[in-house]
Design a protein around this motif. Sequence first.
Motif, PDB file in Angstrom:
ATOM      1  N   LYS A  63       0.872  -1.171   0.000  1.00 54.99           N
ATOM      2  CA  LYS A  63       0.000   0.000   0.000  1.00 54.99           C
ATOM      3  C   LYS A  63       0.909   1.221   0.000  1.00 54.99           C
ATOM      4  CE  LYS A  63      -4.255   1.667   2.178  1.00 54.99           C
ATOM      5  NZ  LYS A  63      -5.297   1.374   3.190  1.00 54.99           N
ATOM      6  N   VAL A  64       0.705   2.098  -0.982  1.00 56.80           N
ATOM      7  CA  VAL A  64       1.604   3.226  -1.173  1.00 56.80           C
ATOM      8  C   VAL A  64       0.836   4.537  -0.986  1.00 56.80           C
ATOM      9  CG1 VAL A  64       3.185   4.369  -2.783  1.00 56.80           C
ATOM     10  CG2 VAL A  64       2.951   1.873  -2.832  1.00 56.80           C
ATOM     11  N   PHE A  65       1.464   5.446  -0.266  1.00 56.94           N
ATOM     12  CA  PHE A  65       0.865   6.762  -0.023  1.00 56.94           C
ATOM     13  C   PHE A  65       1.740   7.834  -0.669  1.00 56.94           C
ATOM     14  CE2 PHE A  65      -2.386   5.731   3.113  1.00 56.94           C
ATOM     15  CZ  PHE A  65      -1.971   4.487   3.571  1.00 56.94           C
ATOM     16  N   LEU A  66       1.134   8.666  -1.491  1.00 63.61           N
ATOM     17  CA  LEU A  66       1.810   9.835  -2.040  1.00 63.61           C
ATOM     18  C   LEU A  66       1.115  11.070  -1.477  1.00 63.61           C
ATOM     19  CD1 LEU A  66       2.236   8.827  -5.799  1.00 63.61           C
ATOM     20  CD2 LEU A  66       3.760   8.376  -3.878  1.00 63.61           C
ATOM     21  N   GLU A  67       1.931  11.962  -0.913  1.00 64.44           N
ATOM     22  CA  GLU A  67       1.370  13.129  -0.239  1.00 64.44           C
ATOM     23  C   GLU A  67       1.644  14.400  -1.033  1.00 64.44           C
ATOM     24  OE1 GLU A  67       0.202  10.700   3.010  1.00 64.44           O
ATOM     25  OE2 GLU A  67      -0.330  12.767   2.497  1.00 64.44           O
ATOM     26  N   CYS A  68       0.699  15.309  -0.946  1.00 63.97           N
ATOM     27  CA  CYS A  68       0.823  16.599  -1.637  1.00 63.97           C
ATOM     28  C   CYS A  68       0.270  17.678  -0.718  1.00 63.97           C
ATOM     29  CB  CYS A  68       0.040  16.555  -2.937  1.00 63.97           C
ATOM     30  SG  CYS A  68       0.022  18.115  -3.847  1.00 63.97           S
ATOM     31  N   VAL A  69       1.038  18.757  -0.580  1.00 65.60           N
ATOM     32  CA  VAL A  69       0.619  19.871   0.272  1.00 65.60           C
ATOM     33  C   VAL A  69       0.764  21.164  -0.517  1.00 65.60           C
ATOM     34  CG1 VAL A  69       1.103  21.147   2.397  1.00 65.60           C
ATOM     35  CG2 VAL A  69       1.344  18.658   2.357  1.00 65.60           C
ATOM     36  N   GLN A  70      -0.264  22.026  -0.427  1.00 66.51           N
ATOM     37  CA  GLN A  70      -0.174  23.352  -1.060  1.00 66.51           C
ATOM     38  C   GLN A  70      -0.387  24.422   0.009  1.00 66.51           C
ATOM     39  OE1 GLN A  70      -3.103  25.375  -1.421  1.00 66.51           O
ATOM     40  NE2 GLN A  70      -4.724  23.860  -1.092  1.00 66.51           N
ATOM     41  N   ASP A  71       0.273  25.574  -0.221  1.00 65.77           N
ATOM     42  CA  ASP A  71       0.284  26.602   0.816  1.00 65.77           C
ATOM     43  C   ASP A  71      -0.510  27.838   0.440  1.00 65.77           C
ATOM     44  OD1 ASP A  71       3.613  28.057   0.168  1.00 65.77           O
ATOM     45  OD2 ASP A  71       1.876  27.744  -1.123  1.00 65.77           O
ATOM     46  N   MET A  72      -1.404  27.723  -0.577  1.00 66.25           N
ATOM     47  CA  MET A  72      -2.101  28.910  -1.072  1.00 66.25           C
ATOM     48  C   MET A  72      -3.600  28.871  -0.834  1.00 66.25           C
ATOM     49  SD  MET A  72       0.001  31.105  -2.049  1.00 66.25           S
ATOM     50  CE  MET A  72      -1.057  32.223  -2.956  1.00 66.25           C
ATOM     51  N   ASP A  73      -4.059  27.992   0.038  1.00 72.53           N
ATOM     52  CA  ASP A  73      -5.486  27.933   0.373  1.00 72.53           C
ATOM     53  C   ASP A  73      -6.349  27.628  -0.853  1.00 72.53           C
ATOM     54  OD1 ASP A  73      -8.040  30.007   1.854  1.00 72.53           O
ATOM     55  OD2 ASP A  73      -7.364  28.027   2.475  1.00 72.53           O
ATOM     56  N   HIS A  74      -5.808  26.862  -1.795  1.00 69.64           N
ATOM     57  CA  HIS A  74      -6.554  26.517  -2.997  1.00 69.64           C
ATOM     58  C   HIS A  74      -7.627  25.490  -2.680  1.00 69.64           C
ATOM     59  CE1 HIS A  74      -3.209  27.760  -6.055  1.00 69.64           C
ATOM     60  NE2 HIS A  74      -3.779  28.790  -5.454  1.00 69.64           N
TER      61      HIS A  74
ATOM     62  N   VAL B 186      -8.116   8.330  -2.877  1.00 63.81           N
ATOM     63  CA  VAL B 186      -7.567   9.601  -2.410  1.00 63.81           C
ATOM     64  C   VAL B 186      -8.181   9.951  -1.069  1.00 63.81           C
ATOM     65  CG1 VAL B 186      -6.995  10.575  -4.673  1.00 63.81           C
ATOM     66  CG2 VAL B 186      -9.306  10.877  -3.727  1.00 63.81           C
ATOM     67  N   SER B 187      -7.521  10.889  -0.412  1.00 61.93           N
ATOM     68  CA  SER B 187      -7.990  11.383   0.873  1.00 61.93           C
ATOM     69  C   SER B 187      -7.699  12.865   0.962  1.00 61.93           C
ATOM     70  CB  SER B 187      -7.293  10.651   2.012  1.00 61.93           C
ATOM     71  OG  SER B 187      -7.612  11.216   3.256  1.00 61.93           O
ATOM     72  N   ARG B 188      -8.709  13.628   1.405  1.00 61.92           N
ATOM     73  CA  ARG B 188      -8.497  15.052   1.644  1.00 61.92           C
ATOM     74  C   ARG B 188      -9.199  15.424   2.950  1.00 61.92           C
ATOM     75  NH1 ARG B 188      -9.409  20.133  -2.290  1.00 61.92           N
ATOM     76  NH2 ARG B 188      -8.031  21.591  -1.215  1.00 61.92           N
ATOM     77  N   GLU B 189      -8.456  15.304   4.000  1.00 63.43           N
ATOM     78  CA  GLU B 189      -8.966  15.598   5.346  1.00 63.43           C
ATOM     79  C   GLU B 189      -8.762  17.063   5.718  1.00 63.43           C
ATOM     80  OE1 GLU B 189     -10.700  13.433   7.291  1.00 63.43           O
ATOM     81  OE2 GLU B 189     -10.621  12.104   5.543  1.00 63.43           O
ATOM     82  N   LYS B 190      -7.759  17.690   5.142  1.00 65.20           N
ATOM     83  CA  LYS B 190      -7.490  19.117   5.363  1.00 65.20           C
ATOM     84  C   LYS B 190      -7.351  19.793   4.006  1.00 65.20           C
ATOM     85  CE  LYS B 190      -5.166  18.675   9.825  1.00 65.20           C
ATOM     86  NZ  LYS B 190      -3.962  19.009  10.624  1.00 65.20           N
ATOM     87  N   LYS B 191      -7.666  21.060   3.960  1.00 64.54           N
ATOM     88  CA  LYS B 191      -7.697  21.774   2.685  1.00 64.54           C
ATOM     89  C   LYS B 191      -6.343  21.756   1.985  1.00 64.54           C
ATOM     90  CE  LYS B 191      -9.567  26.020   0.706  1.00 64.54           C
ATOM     91  NZ  LYS B 191     -10.160  27.345   1.008  1.00 64.54           N
ATOM     92  N   GLU B 192      -5.268  21.827   2.753  1.00 64.46           N
ATOM     93  CA  GLU B 192      -3.961  21.967   2.143  1.00 64.46           C
ATOM     94  C   GLU B 192      -3.338  20.642   1.701  1.00 64.46           C
ATOM     95  OE1 GLU B 192      -4.738  22.642   5.263  1.00 64.46           O
ATOM     96  OE2 GLU B 192      -3.230  21.844   6.666  1.00 64.46           O
ATOM     97  N   ARG B 193      -3.925  19.519   2.073  1.00 64.27           N
ATOM     98  CA  ARG B 193      -3.275  18.225   1.845  1.00 64.27           C
ATOM     99  C   ARG B 193      -4.174  17.288   1.055  1.00 64.27           C
ATOM    100  NH1 ARG B 193       0.993  15.820   4.579  1.00 64.27           N
ATOM    101  NH2 ARG B 193       0.991  17.587   6.012  1.00 64.27           N
ATOM    102  N   PHE B 194      -3.591  16.676   0.022  1.00 58.32           N
ATOM    103  CA  PHE B 194      -4.335  15.737  -0.821  1.00 58.32           C
ATOM    104  C   PHE B 194      -3.449  14.518  -1.019  1.00 58.32           C
ATOM    105  CE2 PHE B 194      -7.632  14.337  -3.305  1.00 58.32           C
ATOM    106  CZ  PHE B 194      -7.499  14.419  -4.685  1.00 58.32           C
ATOM    107  N   SER B 195      -3.925  13.372  -0.578  1.00 59.44           N
ATOM    108  CA  SER B 195      -3.122  12.157  -0.612  1.00 59.44           C
ATOM    109  C   SER B 195      -3.643  11.199  -1.667  1.00 59.44           C
ATOM    110  CB  SER B 195      -3.158  11.455   0.752  1.00 59.44           C
ATOM    111  OG  SER B 195      -2.697  12.321   1.758  1.00 59.44           O
TER     112      SER B 195
END
Lengths: 113, 111
Positions: B18-29, B66-75
């Motif tokens: 099981k593989v997790f790739l994480e992505c974080v953005q800092d612009m409140d998109h 996918v998972s998006r528990e917080k606005k800035e993070r999309f897994s």
Amino acid sequence: QKEVEQNSGPLSVPEGAIASLNCTYSDRGSQSFFWYRQYSGKSPELIMFIYSNGDKEDGRFTAQLNKASQYVSLLIRDSQPSDSATYLCAVKPRLDSSYKLIFGSGTRLLVRP
Amino acid sequence: DVKVTQSSRYLVKRTGEKVFLECVQDMDHENMFWYRQDPGLGLRLIYFSYDVKMKEKGDIPEGYSVSREKKERFSLILESASTNQTSMYLCASSTSLKPQHFGDGTRLSIL
């Protein structure tokens, strides 16, 4: 028919020449059009966007849009070897608040020194 | 400037993991996207999210979640990795009024 079509290239031009990259799209209601540059092994980088018919200039880059012909192009004046990359055309279809884009497969540009 | 950060540039995993790739953005998109890019196939949309806990399938969602528990993070989650999921994975974010900006990408190899 693909939704966004680009010639895969490579398009080879000599240094200093004008490079012309073309893109056609199938959805007549498309609203916004974007050009991304992608160097080998890197991620796409937004370089131009255009919303209205006509030309939009930014430095050496000019984007041209013709909605009647469903055609968008990117001109690169005074091409440099550093412009060698793959150029992706992207289209935002109709009224879509999610800002999902439809990407073409890209045109590879080679600028010969 | 928009900053989209992907957790790994290179990742090697084994089939069945099981593989997790994480992505974080800092612009409140509000919008975030996961693509994969393969030679000759261009960018293909896997999933996107237009709000926290909201997600929509893209063109090739099979084998991914996918998972998006917080606005800035999309897994992006590969439930049981397979060799045909070896690819470059790209995360992007945008607002409804602004175009997408991409992270640096994760080159994933499944052995």
